[in-house]
Scaffold this active site. Sequence first.
Site, PDB file in Angstrom:
ATOM      1  N   SER A 139     -54.786  -2.829  -2.020  1.00 11.48           N
ATOM      2  CA  SER A 139     -53.429  -2.594  -1.543  1.00 11.48           C
ATOM      3  C   SER A 139     -52.968  -3.814  -0.752  1.00 11.48           C
ATOM      4  CB  SER A 139     -53.423  -1.347  -0.647  1.00 11.48           C
ATOM      5  OG  SER A 139     -52.163  -1.158  -0.045  1.00 11.48           O
ATOM      6  N   LYS A 165     -52.055  -3.252  -6.048  1.00 11.83           N
ATOM      7  CA  LYS A 165     -50.895  -2.473  -5.584  1.00 11.83           C
ATOM      8  C   LYS A 165     -50.166  -3.315  -4.567  1.00 11.83           C
ATOM      9  CE  LYS A 165     -50.810   1.207  -2.057  1.00 11.83           C
ATOM     10  NZ  LYS A 165     -51.406   2.532  -1.702  1.00 11.83           N
ATOM     11  N   LYS A 167     -46.961  -3.360  -1.742  1.00 12.31           N
ATOM     12  CA  LYS A 167     -46.025  -2.543  -0.982  1.00 12.31           C
ATOM     13  C   LYS A 167     -44.618  -3.048  -1.279  1.00 12.31           C
ATOM     14  CE  LYS A 167     -48.984  -0.066   1.495  1.00 12.31           C
ATOM     15  NZ  LYS A 167     -49.008   1.410   1.499  1.00 12.31           N
ATOM     16  N   ASP A 192     -46.072   0.673  -3.983  1.00 10.81           N
ATOM     17  CA  ASP A 192     -46.050   1.768  -3.008  1.00 10.81           C
ATOM     18  C   ASP A 192     -44.880   1.558  -2.063  1.00 10.81           C
ATOM     19  OD1 ASP A 192     -46.533   3.790  -1.203  1.00 10.81           O
ATOM     20  OD2 ASP A 192     -48.551   3.127  -0.644  1.00 10.81           O
ATOM     21  N   GLU A 217     -45.581   4.687  -6.113  1.00  9.90           N
ATOM     22  CA  GLU A 217     -46.114   5.636  -5.144  1.00  9.90           C
ATOM     23  C   GLU A 217     -45.069   5.961  -4.079  1.00  9.90           C
ATOM     24  OE1 GLU A 217     -49.771   4.047  -3.605  1.00  9.90           O
ATOM     25  OE2 GLU A 217     -49.933   5.547  -2.018  1.00  9.90           O
ATOM     26  N   ASP A 242     -47.899  10.501  -2.506  1.00 15.52           N
ATOM     27  CA  ASP A 242     -48.887  10.310  -1.450  1.00 15.52           C
ATOM     28  C   ASP A 242     -48.433  11.186  -0.269  1.00 15.52           C
ATOM     29  OD1 ASP A 242     -50.362   9.417   0.738  1.00 15.52           O
ATOM     30  OD2 ASP A 242     -50.012   7.288   0.453  1.00 15.52           O
ATOM     31  N   LYS A 266     -55.913  11.567  -0.227  1.00 14.58           N
ATOM     32  CA  LYS A 266     -56.505  11.050   1.016  1.00 14.58           C
ATOM     33  C   LYS A 266     -56.958  12.280   1.777  1.00 14.58           C
ATOM     34  CE  LYS A 266     -53.277   7.176   1.462  1.00 14.58           C
ATOM     35  NZ  LYS A 266     -52.090   6.661   2.180  1.00 14.58           N
ATOM     36  N   GLY A 294     -56.279   4.966   0.655  1.00 11.54           N
ATOM     37  CA  GLY A 294     -56.992   4.407   1.806  1.00 11.54           C
ATOM     38  C   GLY A 294     -56.106   4.402   3.025  1.00 11.54           C
TER      39      GLY A 294
HETATM   40  O1  OSB Z   1     -49.597   4.478   1.820  1.00 12.49           O
HETATM   41  O2  OSB Z   1     -51.442   4.046   0.942  1.00 12.49           O
HETATM   42  C1  OSB Z   1     -50.705   4.019   1.922  1.00 12.49           C
HETATM   43  C2  OSB Z   1     -52.428   2.095   4.764  1.00 12.49           C
HETATM   44  C3  OSB Z   1     -51.987   2.806   5.864  1.00 12.49           C
HETATM   45  C4  OSB Z   1     -51.106   3.837   5.666  1.00 12.49           C
HETATM   46  C5  OSB Z   1     -50.692   4.197   4.388  1.00 12.49           C
HETATM   47  C6  OSB Z   1     -51.151   3.503   3.289  1.00 12.49           C
HETATM   48  C7  OSB Z   1     -52.015   2.415   3.485  1.00 12.49           C
HETATM   49  C8  OSB Z   1     -52.517   1.565   2.407  1.00 12.49           C
HETATM   50  C9  OSB Z   1     -53.832   0.849   2.678  1.00 12.49           C
HETATM   51  O3  OSB Z   1     -51.914   1.330   1.400  1.00 12.49           O
HETATM   52  C10 OSB Z   1     -54.895   1.201   1.722  1.00 12.49           C
HETATM   53  C11 OSB Z   1     -56.260   0.720   2.159  1.00 12.49           C
HETATM   54  O4  OSB Z   1     -56.897   1.321   3.053  1.00 12.49           O
HETATM   55  O5  OSB Z   1     -56.729  -0.261   1.584  1.00 12.49           O
HETATM   56 MG    MG Z   2     -49.283   5.259  -0.095  1.00  8.14          MG
END
Ligand code: OSB
Ligand code: MG
Length: 371
Positions: A139, A165, A167, A192, A217, A242, A266, A294
């Site tokens: 991510s 992925k 953001k 995402d 996402e 999510d 999660k 994650g």
């Molecule tokens: O939306 O997936 C998410 C991290 C903190 C809060 C929300 C998200 C995330 C990540 C990080 O995308 C994923 C990771 O731990 O590698």
């Molecule tokens: Mg997410």
Amino acid sequence: MEKLQLERVELREIELPLKAPFETSFGRITRRRILLVKVLDKAGMSGYGECVAGENPFYNHETIDTAWLMTTKYIVPRLDAVRIEQAAQVRDALAPIRENRMAKGGVEAAIWDLEAKLAEQPLWRYIGGTRTEIACGVSIGLKDSTEALLESVGREIDSGYQRIKIKIKPGWDIDAVERVRATFGNIPLQVDANAAYTLEDAAMLARLDPHDLLLIEQPLDYDDVMDHAVLQERIRTPVCLDESIHTVRIARDAIAAKACKIINIKPGRVGGHQASIELHDLCAAHGIPVWHGGMLESGIGRAHNIHLASLPNFTLPGDIAASKRYYERDLIDPPIDIAGDGTIEVPKAPGIGVNIVKDRVEKATLRHLSL
Ligand code: OSB
Ligand code: MG
């Protein structure tokens, strides 16, 4: 099955500096505060869990401070009163406490680790996992420039991650995806939005369609299922939820409403391993693939994620990256690392099967409480 008798719960708030800031549509963090839960039985056997609540109530309503309060004031006393004898009883025992699923999930995870250790089995086998290695994606947070994004994507592809992925948020979306596609071609790519858009953005989001993303996402709000169903009719990119999937029941409704084609699991978001397994099974029964999300976990939370992701319907690569991507020194040694083919081996030792470095935990501790 041997009965479990909890004797003590130890809570620690620890703080780990991130190697690089991580930015999403709800903000940027540079240090990760983590609530660690250790449970002990009468014989002194222990289990560890990690509560994934953030430092601010931006991903969901919980924070590390609310989780600390809920755990000390309600969750541990409730488990004490009910005298649970198995990890599988934790969910029902805590059901009268509304919401606060990350707080519950941290404690439940520790109890699963302890129980699997008592059974002398690795957690993955204990919960019915079927894989000995899991597929990993990565991510990538929002960046200050396209150059920084492309550089980061290139580095992660070279490390072997099986999908990327990125953001997105309004103003950092179509162009970013176009540049990644133009530079890296047909790599497995997903985005995402962390709830940053509204239905009014549907036409703009449809412009992602030609880029053949694996999924988008959580484009819309965290409590919104029905608008996602409308959006999914208007875009070809599969919607993956999510933040919206707080419970198994909401997942059932979202699937029925065709609000998503994929779900990210999660355990903290849904209240723990047991709820996650139920969610996994529900999705499997409906042909909805899942992948493991994650929350910038330390190696302890990450290890739990790896075991859970060994269940059969986790058919897409998870956000389960190597420890070194986020932390200089993880709380576990050896740290979690990925193989050149972008996989992580599921630990074979009993419980979560990782070695916790006590003095690193001690050094990172901000506060400590024994209950
Ligand atoms: O939306 O997936 C998410 C991290 C903190 C809060 C929300 C998200 C995330 C990540 C990080 O995308 C994923 C990771 O731990 O590698
Ligand atoms: Mg997410």
